[in-house]
Structure formats: structure tokens, C-alpha cells
Design a protein around this motif. Structure first.
Motif, PDB file in Angstrom:
ATOM      1  N   LYS A 128       0.832  -1.189   0.000  1.00 22.12           N
ATOM      2  CA  LYS A 128       0.000   0.000   0.000  1.00 22.12           C
ATOM      3  C   LYS A 128       0.871   1.246   0.000  1.00 22.12           C
ATOM      4  N   PRO A 129       0.396   2.342  -0.591  1.00 23.89           N
ATOM      5  CA  PRO A 129       1.199   3.576  -0.605  1.00 23.89           C
ATOM      6  C   PRO A 129       1.619   4.049   0.772  1.00 23.89           C
ATOM      7  N   GLU A 130       0.778   3.869   1.765  1.00 22.78           N
ATOM      8  CA  GLU A 130       1.112   4.303   3.117  1.00 22.78           C
ATOM      9  C   GLU A 130       2.221   3.479   3.751  1.00 22.78           C
ATOM     10  N   GLU A 131       2.628   2.412   3.086  1.00 25.32           N
ATOM     11  CA  GLU A 131       3.727   1.598   3.580  1.00 25.32           C
ATOM     12  C   GLU A 131       5.071   2.023   3.001  1.00 25.32           C
ATOM     13  N   THR A 132       5.074   3.122   2.267  1.00 20.24           N
ATOM     14  CA  THR A 132       6.329   3.714   1.822  1.00 20.24           C
ATOM     15  C   THR A 132       7.145   4.128   3.034  1.00 20.24           C
ATOM     16  N   ALA A 133       8.362   3.638   3.124  1.00 18.80           N
ATOM     17  CA  ALA A 133       9.189   3.894   4.297  1.00 18.80           C
ATOM     18  C   ALA A 133      10.582   3.329   4.063  1.00 18.80           C
ATOM     19  N   VAL A 134      11.475   3.679   4.962  1.00 15.04           N
ATOM     20  CA  VAL A 134      12.749   2.986   5.052  1.00 15.04           C
ATOM     21  C   VAL A 134      12.538   1.770   5.937  1.00 15.04           C
ATOM     22  N   TYR A 135      12.896   0.618   5.444  1.00 16.50           N
ATOM     23  CA  TYR A 135      12.724  -0.626   6.177  1.00 16.50           C
ATOM     24  C   TYR A 135      14.059  -1.050   6.770  1.00 16.50           C
ATOM     25  N   TYR A 136      14.035  -1.323   8.068  1.00 17.38           N
ATOM     26  CA  TYR A 136      15.233  -1.680   8.808  1.00 17.38           C
ATOM     27  C   TYR A 136      15.151  -3.107   9.321  1.00 17.38           C
ATOM     28  N   CYS A 137      16.263  -3.782   9.277  1.00 14.67           N
ATOM     29  CA  CYS A 137      16.412  -5.083   9.913  1.00 14.67           C
ATOM     30  C   CYS A 137      17.213  -4.908  11.192  1.00 14.67           C
ATOM     31  N   ALA A 138      16.840  -5.633  12.230  1.00 14.78           N
ATOM     32  CA  ALA A 138      17.506  -5.501  13.518  1.00 14.78           C
ATOM     33  C   ALA A 138      17.615  -6.854  14.210  1.00 14.78           C
TER      34      ALA A 138
END
Length: 124
Positions: free
Chosen positions: A87-97
């Protein structure tokens, strides 16, 4: 220490799919948990999914349950996040931790090692 590197981000149309990968190296342990978080501009860091390295037990945020799948590749020491119906609202920087003490935690402050993030952009 543990080095974390995520990859696989990019531009996708709404409803499309992406698969992110997270490679962990260094002083790792089979008891660790690995989690995915995302952060959009002006928003707080949000838990997405997590997996226990030892037994593969998973946890998902309610917002992604049924659409995202987290999995592990023990041979390559890699975790994947398959993201479907984006979804467009899921546009983000995705981080693994990496979480040393509390696998499958939803709280970002429980994670000890972080990657630099990979950008996911979902167009409308």
C-alpha cells in the motif's frame, strides 16, 4: 558485534510485491531474534515482523498480517521479508535488527544491532 545489512528495496506500484533480505554476520547466536521495522518521514518507527532464529517462530504487526511473510535461511544466515499487496502508506525505510535478549519483541528498544535501512516506495 553483529553486522546487519538489508537489501531488496525499490519502487513498486500499489498492490505489487517486494522481497527484502537481511544478512547478519559477526558474533551471531542461534538464540537471537531478527525483526523488521519501518519508518516513514514524520512518523515513528513501526514494528513489522520478527522471527526467532532457533525455531522459526514468527510474529507480525496486525497491519501486515496475511500480506507479509518473514522467513529464515539458516545456511546463508539471511532473513527474508516477502511483502505482498503493498500500500502507498507503507512507503518507508525498512530496517532489519537483531535482538539478543528478547526474540520476537515488538519494541524497537529491545533490539541491539541495526542495519542502515533499505527504501521501499509504493506508488499509487
Amino acid at each position: 558485534q553483529v553486522r546487519v545489512l538489508e537489501s531488496g528495496g525499490g519502487l513498486v506500484q500499489a498492490g505489487g510485491s517486494l522481497r527484502l533480505s537481511c544478512a547478519a554476520s559477526g558474533r551471531t547466536s542461534s538464540t537471537y531474534g531478527l525483526g523488521w521495522f519501518r519508518q516513514a518521514p514524520g512518523k515513528e518507527r513501526e514494528f513489522v515482523a520478527a522471527i526467532s532464529w532457533s525455531d522459526g517462530i514468527t510474529k507480525y504487526a496486525d497491519s501486515v498480517k496475511g500480506r507479509f511473510t518473514i522467513s529464515r535461511d539458516n545456511a546463508k544466515n539471511v532473513v527474508h521479508l516477502q511483502m505482498n499487496n503493498l500500500k502507498p502508506e507503507e512507503t518507508a525505510v525498512y530496517y532489519c535488527a537483531v535482538d539478543r535478549m528478547a526474540p520476537l519483541s515488538r519494541a524497537h528498544y529491545n533490539y541491539d544491532y541495526w542495519g542502515q535501512g533499505t527504501q521501499v516506495t509504493v506508488s499509487s
